[in-house]
Design a protein around this motif. Structure first.
Motif, PDB file in Angstrom:
ATOM      1  N   ILE A  50      -6.834   9.523   5.433  1.00 16.36           N
ATOM      2  CA  ILE A  50      -6.032   8.823   4.433  1.00 16.36           C
ATOM      3  C   ILE A  50      -6.397   9.359   3.048  1.00 16.36           C
ATOM      4  O   ILE A  50      -7.582   9.432   2.692  1.00 16.36           O
ATOM      5  N   VAL A 100       0.841  -1.197   0.000  1.00 18.43           N
ATOM      6  CA  VAL A 100       0.000   0.000   0.000  1.00 18.43           C
ATOM      7  C   VAL A 100       0.878   1.250   0.000  1.00 18.43           C
ATOM      8  O   VAL A 100       1.971   1.263   0.572  1.00 18.43           O
ATOM      9  N   PHE A 129      -4.657   6.890  -1.646  1.00 21.35           N
ATOM     10  CA  PHE A 129      -4.398   5.482  -1.346  1.00 21.35           C
ATOM     11  C   PHE A 129      -4.353   4.648  -2.623  1.00 21.35           C
ATOM     12  O   PHE A 129      -5.213   4.769  -3.496  1.00 21.35           O
ATOM     13  N   LEU A 143      -3.552   0.453  -3.702  1.00 22.71           N
ATOM     14  CA  LEU A 143      -3.271  -0.933  -3.332  1.00 22.71           C
ATOM     15  C   LEU A 143      -2.590  -1.638  -4.499  1.00 22.71           C
ATOM     16  O   LEU A 143      -2.970  -1.454  -5.658  1.00 22.71           O
ATOM     17  N   ILE A 177      -1.965  -1.388   5.753  1.00 18.05           N
ATOM     18  CA  ILE A 177      -2.207   0.042   6.000  1.00 18.05           C
ATOM     19  C   ILE A 177      -1.713   0.434   7.392  1.00 18.05           C
ATOM     20  O   ILE A 177      -1.019   1.445   7.557  1.00 18.05           O
ATOM     21  N   ILE A 232     -10.932  -0.649   9.108  1.00 16.88           N
ATOM     22  CA  ILE A 232     -10.428  -0.604   7.735  1.00 16.88           C
ATOM     23  C   ILE A 232     -10.901  -1.834   6.961  1.00 16.88           C
ATOM     24  O   ILE A 232     -11.381  -1.729   5.827  1.00 16.88           O
ATOM     25  N   LEU A 281       0.187   5.576   0.522  1.00 18.58           N
ATOM     26  CA  LEU A 281      -0.844   6.525   0.919  1.00 18.58           C
ATOM     27  C   LEU A 281      -0.225   7.793   1.501  1.00 18.58           C
ATOM     28  O   LEU A 281       0.963   7.825   1.838  1.00 18.58           O
ATOM     29  N   SER A 290       1.987   0.687   7.389  1.00 10.59           N
ATOM     30  CA  SER A 290       2.510   1.894   6.735  1.00 10.59           C
ATOM     31  C   SER A 290       2.395   3.098   7.657  1.00 10.59           C
ATOM     32  O   SER A 290       3.318   3.918   7.760  1.00 10.59           O
ATOM     33  N   VAL A 323     -10.921   3.123   1.043  1.00  6.87           N
ATOM     34  CA  VAL A 323      -9.909   3.497   2.041  1.00  6.87           C
ATOM     35  C   VAL A 323      -9.691   5.007   2.068  1.00  6.87           C
ATOM     36  O   VAL A 323      -9.500   5.598   3.137  1.00  6.87           O
TER      37      VAL A 323
END
Length: 349
Positions: A24, A15, A27, A29, A86, A60, A17, A89, A48
């Protein structure tokens, strides 16, 4: 921000972001997973974006799941794994290859010293005096290792333990009792910075930290897999179990014991394994619950350990290491002040 999460037994989830005003944004993926239909990827991205940056993993995952089309197919990953990536991160989590790992496989020491070494080496890693380490245990006397919160009298038959020459020690982590005879089990400990498991629940981190040994066992022809919460198992029976402790120094201690060659009848004489635990596992005999590695591979214990070390090294770039004289001295002090005392061993009578 960038985060990655390799799903145990699955695929890599990646991910990227940003966070603006605690939300967020931007974002995206990615990964080597499979997803149908293709445009479900954009559905996940849209779900997200706009979430609060302090959302927990459950929130999430629920948002991702709600955004998926009814017939969506996810292979090699899940909404929960997206959430873990996520959270990693956002926590600036690290990966295995971010560290210079050591592998320690040294002389045999008594069981009580094993307990002290686990605490000392974990603290040394957490406080930055030692690089992250995998340690293979060796010992030459039988012992029962009980979990930090287990009742001594409920877990061990003292008469039979003495009869068969077993000492009893207590470790710092929770979990169940380990029945350990010299040469009959394979035990290892991982000492790592907590950043390695940032963003993961305890349950997620168990499988994550043991994925390498599942890979090693599969390379030996064992159909091994992880059974939550903390069991390594195969279609023919349990192989081993894990336990874990997060230390205030900033380290995670994760250790696993796998059965190599077990005397099941002696085990049920020494350990008091309750009917409730057996019924929970869907079995009637503790002796039949475990399927040791020797019977599954026909290999020597040393050969299996060599494959484990080779696998860990190939995956994470580890180098051979050793325990320092200072670390042994610290462990010896802990044996005297903590791990050999009646107050510690009998902390839960």
């Amino acid at each position: 921000m960038h985060g990655e999460y390799k799903v145990p037994g699955g695929k890599l989830v990646v991910v990227d972001l940003n966070v603006v005003d605690n939300l967020i944004t931007d974002f995206r993926l990615a990964g080597d997973f499979f997803l149908e239909p293709d445009d479900a990827l954009e559905d996940i991205n849209a779900a997200v974006n706009g979430l609060a940056a302090d959302s927990d993993a459950a929130t999430i995952a629920a948002a991702v799941r709600a955004a998926l089309p009814p017939q969506a197919t996810l292979l090699g990953f899940s909404p929960e794994s997206v959430a873990v990536a996520i959270r990693r991160s956002l926590a600036h989590a690290s990966g295995w290859r971010d560290y210079e790992w050591q592998i320690i496989h040294t002389k045999a020491v008594p069981p009580v010293m094993q307990m002290a070494l686990d605490e000392v080496l974990a603290v040394e890693v957490g406080e930055g005096r030692r690089s992250p380490t995998l340690r293979i245990w060796e010992w030459n006397e039988p012992a029962v290792v009980i979990g930090s919160f287990q009742s001594l009298k409920n877990e061990v038959d003292p008469v039979n333990a003495e009869k068969h020459g077993f000492t009893v020690v207590r470790r710092v982590s929770g979990g169940g009792a380990m029945f350990m005879e010299a040469g009959s089990v394979i035990t290892y400990s991982i000492y790592a910075p907590t950043e390695l498991v940032h963003g993961m629940s305890f349950a997620d981190s168990y499988a994550f930290l043991d994925e390498w040994v599942i890979t090693a066992l599969k390379s030996l022809g064992i159909d091994a897999h992880y059974q939550p919460l903390n069991d390594i198992t195969s279609p023919t029976g349990k192989i081993g179990g894990a336990a874990q402790k997060r230390l205030g120094s900033g380290a995670v201690l994760h250790h696993v014991t796998m059965s190599y060659d077990m005397d099941g009848e002696k085990m049920v004489q020494v350990l008091r394994i309750g009917r409730e635990k057996l019924s929970d596992k869907g079995i009637t005999s503790a002796a039949k619950r475990v399927d040791p590695l020797r019977s599954q591979t026909g290999l020597s214990r040393a050969e299996i350990i060599d494959r484990m070390k080779q696998t860990f090294t190939s995956l994470y770039g580890a180098k051979p290491g050793d325990i320092t004289d200072e670390e042994y001295a610290k462990a010896a002090d802990l044996v005297e002040s903590k791990f050999s005392t009646d107050a510690w061993i009998g902390r839960v009578p």
